[in-house]
Design a protein around this motif. Structure first.
Motif, PDB file in Angstrom:
ATOM      1  N   VAL A  62       0.861  -1.180   0.000  1.00  0.00           N
ATOM      2  CA  VAL A  62       0.000   0.000   0.000  1.00  0.00           C
ATOM      3  C   VAL A  62       0.893   1.224   0.000  1.00  0.00           C
ATOM      4  CG1 VAL A  62      -1.886   1.211   1.132  1.00  0.00           C
ATOM      5  CG2 VAL A  62      -1.730  -1.277   1.285  1.00  0.00           C
ATOM      6  N   GLY A  63       0.852   1.969  -1.100  1.00  0.00           N
ATOM      7  CA  GLY A  63       1.700   3.136  -1.265  1.00  0.00           C
ATOM      8  C   GLY A  63       2.658   2.932  -2.420  1.00  0.00           C
ATOM      9  N   GLY A  64       2.520   3.775  -3.448  1.00  0.00           N
ATOM     10  CA  GLY A  64       3.345   3.629  -4.644  1.00  0.00           C
ATOM     11  C   GLY A  64       4.429   4.672  -4.760  1.00  0.00           C
ATOM     12  N   GLY A  65       4.978   5.118  -3.618  1.00  0.00           N
ATOM     13  CA  GLY A  65       6.132   6.007  -3.642  1.00  0.00           C
ATOM     14  C   GLY A  65       7.404   5.210  -3.885  1.00  0.00           C
ATOM     15  N   PHE A  66       8.550   5.842  -3.611  1.00  0.00           N
ATOM     16  CA  PHE A  66       9.819   5.170  -3.875  1.00  0.00           C
ATOM     17  C   PHE A  66       9.977   3.918  -3.019  1.00  0.00           C
ATOM     18  CE2 PHE A  66      11.154   9.527  -5.282  1.00  0.00           C
ATOM     19  CZ  PHE A  66      11.313   9.197  -6.611  1.00  0.00           C
ATOM     20  N   MET A 122       4.714   7.045  -7.807  1.00  0.00           N
ATOM     21  CA  MET A 122       5.762   8.080  -7.771  1.00  0.00           C
ATOM     22  C   MET A 122       5.351   9.341  -8.517  1.00  0.00           C
ATOM     23  SD  MET A 122       8.970   5.460  -8.389  1.00  0.00           S
ATOM     24  CE  MET A 122       8.104   4.578  -9.704  1.00  0.00           C
ATOM     25  N   LEU A 123       4.053   9.613  -8.568  1.00  0.00           N
ATOM     26  CA  LEU A 123       3.535  10.709  -9.388  1.00  0.00           C
ATOM     27  C   LEU A 123       4.016  12.076  -8.909  1.00  0.00           C
ATOM     28  CD1 LEU A 123       1.627  11.532 -11.715  1.00  0.00           C
ATOM     29  CD2 LEU A 123      -0.220  11.614 -10.032  1.00  0.00           C
ATOM     30  N   ARG A 124       3.970  12.326  -7.598  1.00  0.00           N
ATOM     31  CA  ARG A 124       4.309  13.654  -7.097  1.00  0.00           C
ATOM     32  C   ARG A 124       5.757  14.043  -7.366  1.00  0.00           C
ATOM     33  NH1 ARG A 124       2.254  14.736  -1.145  1.00  0.00           N
ATOM     34  NH2 ARG A 124       3.040  16.788  -1.720  1.00  0.00           N
ATOM     35  N   PRO A 125       6.731  13.184  -7.104  1.00  0.00           N
ATOM     36  CA  PRO A 125       8.107  13.605  -7.369  1.00  0.00           C
ATOM     37  C   PRO A 125       8.535  13.535  -8.823  1.00  0.00           C
ATOM     38  CG  PRO A 125       8.093  11.422  -6.420  1.00  0.00           C
ATOM     39  CD  PRO A 125       6.680  11.907  -6.369  1.00  0.00           C
ATOM     40  N   LEU A 126       7.847  12.738  -9.654  1.00  0.00           N
ATOM     41  CA  LEU A 126       8.324  12.498 -11.011  1.00  0.00           C
ATOM     42  C   LEU A 126       7.485  13.143 -12.098  1.00  0.00           C
ATOM     43  CD1 LEU A 126       9.397   8.738 -10.826  1.00  0.00           C
ATOM     44  CD2 LEU A 126      10.758  10.802 -10.358  1.00  0.00           C
ATOM     45  N   THR A 173      11.528  18.772  -7.405  1.00  0.00           N
ATOM     46  CA  THR A 173      10.746  18.424  -8.588  1.00  0.00           C
ATOM     47  C   THR A 173       9.247  18.560  -8.368  1.00  0.00           C
ATOM     48  OG1 THR A 173      10.666  16.092  -7.916  1.00  0.00           O
ATOM     49  CG2 THR A 173      12.522  16.762  -9.305  1.00  0.00           C
ATOM     50  N   GLU A 174       8.794  18.571  -7.106  1.00  0.00           N
ATOM     51  CA  GLU A 174       7.354  18.443  -6.828  1.00  0.00           C
ATOM     52  C   GLU A 174       6.539  19.653  -7.255  1.00  0.00           C
ATOM     53  OE1 GLU A 174       9.200  18.324  -3.114  1.00  0.00           O
ATOM     54  OE2 GLU A 174      10.264  17.379  -4.761  1.00  0.00           O
ATOM     55  N   VAL A 231      16.654  11.609 -19.239  1.00  0.00           N
ATOM     56  CA  VAL A 231      16.905  12.725 -18.327  1.00  0.00           C
ATOM     57  C   VAL A 231      15.726  13.685 -18.443  1.00  0.00           C
ATOM     58  CG1 VAL A 231      18.432  14.640 -17.698  1.00  0.00           C
ATOM     59  CG2 VAL A 231      19.391  12.505 -18.623  1.00  0.00           C
ATOM     60  N   VAL A 232      15.106  13.994 -17.301  1.00  0.00           N
ATOM     61  CA  VAL A 232      13.925  14.856 -17.277  1.00  0.00           C
ATOM     62  C   VAL A 232      14.226  16.075 -16.413  1.00  0.00           C
ATOM     63  CG1 VAL A 232      11.479  15.015 -16.684  1.00  0.00           C
ATOM     64  CG2 VAL A 232      12.420  12.861 -17.548  1.00  0.00           C
ATOM     65  N   GLY A 233      13.943  17.273 -16.960  1.00  0.00           N
ATOM     66  CA  GLY A 233      14.149  18.515 -16.223  1.00  0.00           C
ATOM     67  C   GLY A 233      12.831  19.050 -15.688  1.00  0.00           C
ATOM     68  N   TYR A 234      12.907  19.682 -14.520  1.00  0.00           N
ATOM     69  CA  TYR A 234      11.727  20.228 -13.839  1.00  0.00           C
ATOM     70  C   TYR A 234      11.943  21.731 -13.664  1.00  0.00           C
ATOM     71  CZ  TYR A 234      10.808  15.337 -13.037  1.00  0.00           C
ATOM     72  OH  TYR A 234      10.591  13.989 -13.235  1.00  0.00           O
ATOM     73  N   PHE A 235      10.982  22.519 -14.148  1.00  0.00           N
ATOM     74  CA  PHE A 235      11.143  23.965 -14.200  1.00  0.00           C
ATOM     75  C   PHE A 235      10.013  24.650 -13.447  1.00  0.00           C
ATOM     76  CE2 PHE A 235      13.178  22.086 -17.815  1.00  0.00           C
ATOM     77  CZ  PHE A 235      14.318  22.830 -18.030  1.00  0.00           C
ATOM     78  N   ARG A 236      10.345  25.786 -12.836  1.00  0.00           N
ATOM     79  CA  ARG A 236       9.341  26.642 -12.214  1.00  0.00           C
ATOM     80  C   ARG A 236       9.651  28.084 -12.601  1.00  0.00           C
ATOM     81  NH1 ARG A 236       5.288  25.998  -8.814  1.00  0.00           N
ATOM     82  NH2 ARG A 236       4.607  27.709  -7.471  1.00  0.00           N
ATOM     83  N   GLN A 237       8.687  28.718 -13.262  1.00  0.00           N
ATOM     84  CA  GLN A 237       8.863  30.082 -13.760  1.00  0.00           C
ATOM     85  C   GLN A 237      10.153  30.201 -14.574  1.00  0.00           C
ATOM     86  OE1 GLN A 237       8.575  32.620 -10.313  1.00  0.00           O
ATOM     87  NE2 GLN A 237       6.390  32.215 -10.045  1.00  0.00           N
ATOM     88  N   SER A 238      10.335  29.238 -15.487  1.00  0.00           N
ATOM     89  CA  SER A 238      11.446  29.200 -16.448  1.00  0.00           C
ATOM     90  C   SER A 238      12.796  28.847 -15.839  1.00  0.00           C
ATOM     91  CB  SER A 238      11.570  30.541 -17.189  1.00  0.00           C
ATOM     92  OG  SER A 238      10.380  30.845 -17.868  1.00  0.00           O
ATOM     93  N   THR A 239      12.864  28.615 -14.534  1.00  0.00           N
ATOM     94  CA  THR A 239      14.119  28.238 -13.888  1.00  0.00           C
ATOM     95  C   THR A 239      14.093  26.750 -13.569  1.00  0.00           C
ATOM     96  OG1 THR A 239      14.402  30.418 -12.889  1.00  0.00           O
ATOM     97  CG2 THR A 239      15.621  28.605 -11.894  1.00  0.00           C
ATOM     98  N   MET A 240      15.145  26.048 -13.961  1.00  0.00           N
ATOM     99  CA  MET A 240      15.212  24.627 -13.657  1.00  0.00           C
ATOM    100  C   MET A 240      15.477  24.446 -12.165  1.00  0.00           C
ATOM    101  SD  MET A 240      17.164  21.466 -15.557  1.00  0.00           S
ATOM    102  CE  MET A 240      18.841  21.854 -15.108  1.00  0.00           C
TER     103      MET A 240
END
Length: 415
Positions: A157-161, A187-191, A359-360, A382-391
């Motif tokens: 029960v629980g599909g995190g890491f 792992m939806l929230r972190p990935l 990443t969240e 390789v996946v990048g995570y951005f917020r307001q154009s800043t990685m």
């Protein structure tokens, strides 16, 4: 300078705090109090190596604590540290500088390090304790390992890491495995959606089943033995055969012993950027129990549950505490802002997932190298995570060590 520092918490954070206090010149008495009977050990292998590796399958807890990859080397300069194991601090009177332990001891201190970490959350359902497991300690891992035999039905029960790592280990042990996850992908929230669903497919190809968007409503016993777990009932009425239940539903900070001291304990221990507990010169916190602001990202205090955090925060906290206990240094200006780069990794089957940064809270996610089409595991992605154009974060699934180092360096340069 004061003469006694007590570290409450005998895991990685406590060890790193002791090391950093000695490294930074603390020569007074130093005591570490830990709830576990074992001296500090490495937790990440618990969900992987301890559960299924052939060279650890028959080892006891005492043997595993000293096993390569699980043992944590204690540096020579902390050999004089006093370790009080097998008991926990149950109450603190910060105004009086006094701690009370579960076995009746009273400890006084001049400086205090809070390093009590987390404990697993449990499902709000009673019963079948012998067949239900969490995974936080070495003893937890051994108890679960002994029930992961070929053909056993395991519900995670629980599909995190942690949940996905346990699922992978259970499949490797020959178990039938179903992961129950309330979100739309593991792992939806972190990935993020795309990478999470890609990794879900990867697990399914290895024989792991998923019940997504679901929660557990009841547990039932076997018809042949009502005292033994037989099935898990989901909120939509689905019945899943279950000989073993693993509860990987998150963690909660161990802060109850600090109640009554006027602290903000709503989510761990609130600290400033110096790791001082709400501005107190004589109390600091380290590891994933500490909620602190990281100006690399913003000014909001947050807890970070990654393996690197105990070491990073221990370095900052040790210098802060020594400075706070020294009247000669207390009036000096604050040091440069503390801006650690969080990092994590997760080994699932033969794929390593490694991430850096945050990443969240991304408002844009972009594949930087490779792709998520079938066959992606051969070259990685390789996946990048951005917020307001800043990685703000990057995750490498598969790939090479050189890729990981390059993207970590790239992210370290982003401010």
């Amino acid at each position: 300078m004061a003469s006694q520092i007590v570290i409450v918490g005998g895991s990685l954070g406590g060890l790193r705090a002791a090391e950093q206090l000695r490294t930074n010149g603390w020569s007074g008495e130093l005591t570490v109090v830990g709830a576990e009977a074992h001296l500090p050990y490495n937790r990440p292998p618990l969900s992987k190596n301890v559960l299924v590796a052939p060279d650890t399958s028959a080892l006891s807890a005492t043997e595993l604590v000293n096993h390569p990859g699980i043992a944590l080397r204690r540096r020579a300069h902390v050999e004089d540290v006093s370790w009080v194991t097998g008991t926990e601090v149950v109450r603190a009177a910060l105004a009086d500088h006094v701690l009370h332990t579960a076995d009746g001891r009273t400890l006084t201190y001049d400086g205090l390090v809070v390093a009590t970490g987390l404990r697993p959350r449990r499902l709000p359902i009673d019963g079948f304790a012998d067949h239900r497991h969490t995974l936080r300690t070495l003893d937890d891992a051994i108890a679960l390992r002994d029930q992961l035999t070929a053909g056993t039905s395991v519900v995670v029960v629980g599909g995190g890491f942690i949940g996905c790592e346990v699922a992978a280990s259970a499949r490797r042990a020959g178990c039938r495995v179903t992961v129950v996850e309330p979100f739309a992908a593991p792992m939806l929230r972190p990935l993020g959606t795309e990478l999470a669903r890609t990794l879900q497919t990867f697990h399914e190809e290895q024989g792991v089943d998923f019940a997504l968007g679901r929660s557990v409503s009841a547990l039932v016993g076997r018809s042949s033995d009502p005292e033994a777990l037989g099935a898990v009932i989901l909120d939509n009425g689905t019945e899943l055969a279950a000989d073993v239940l693993v509860e990987a539903v998150g963690s909660q900070p161990n802060v109850e012993w600090l109640a009554g001291n006027g602290l903000d304990l709503s989510d761990g221990v609130l600290c400033d950027n110096l790791m001082r507990v709400e501005g107190r010169d004589d109390v600091v916190a380290v590891g994933d129990v500490a909620r602190f602001p990281n100006p690399r990202f913003d000014s909001t205090p947050r807890r970070v549950e990654h393996w690197c955090v105990p070491g990073d925060t221990a370095y900052r906290a040790a210098t802060t505490l020594i400075r706070g206990l020294s009247s000669a240094e207390r009036g000096e200006g604050d040091p440069a802002p503390f801006t650690p780069l969080p990092s994590f990794w997760s080994d699932q089957f033969d794929i390593r997932i490694q991430g850096f940064g945050r990443t969240e809270h991304a408002d844009r996610i972009e594949v930087l190298e490779g792709g998520l089409s079938p066959g992606w595991t051969s070259a990685g992605v390789v996946v990048g995570y951005f917020r307001q154009s800043t990685m703000t974060g990057v995750v490498i699934a598969g790939g090479t060590p050189a890729q990981r180092l390059r993207h970590k360096a790239l992210l370290e340069g982003v401010r």
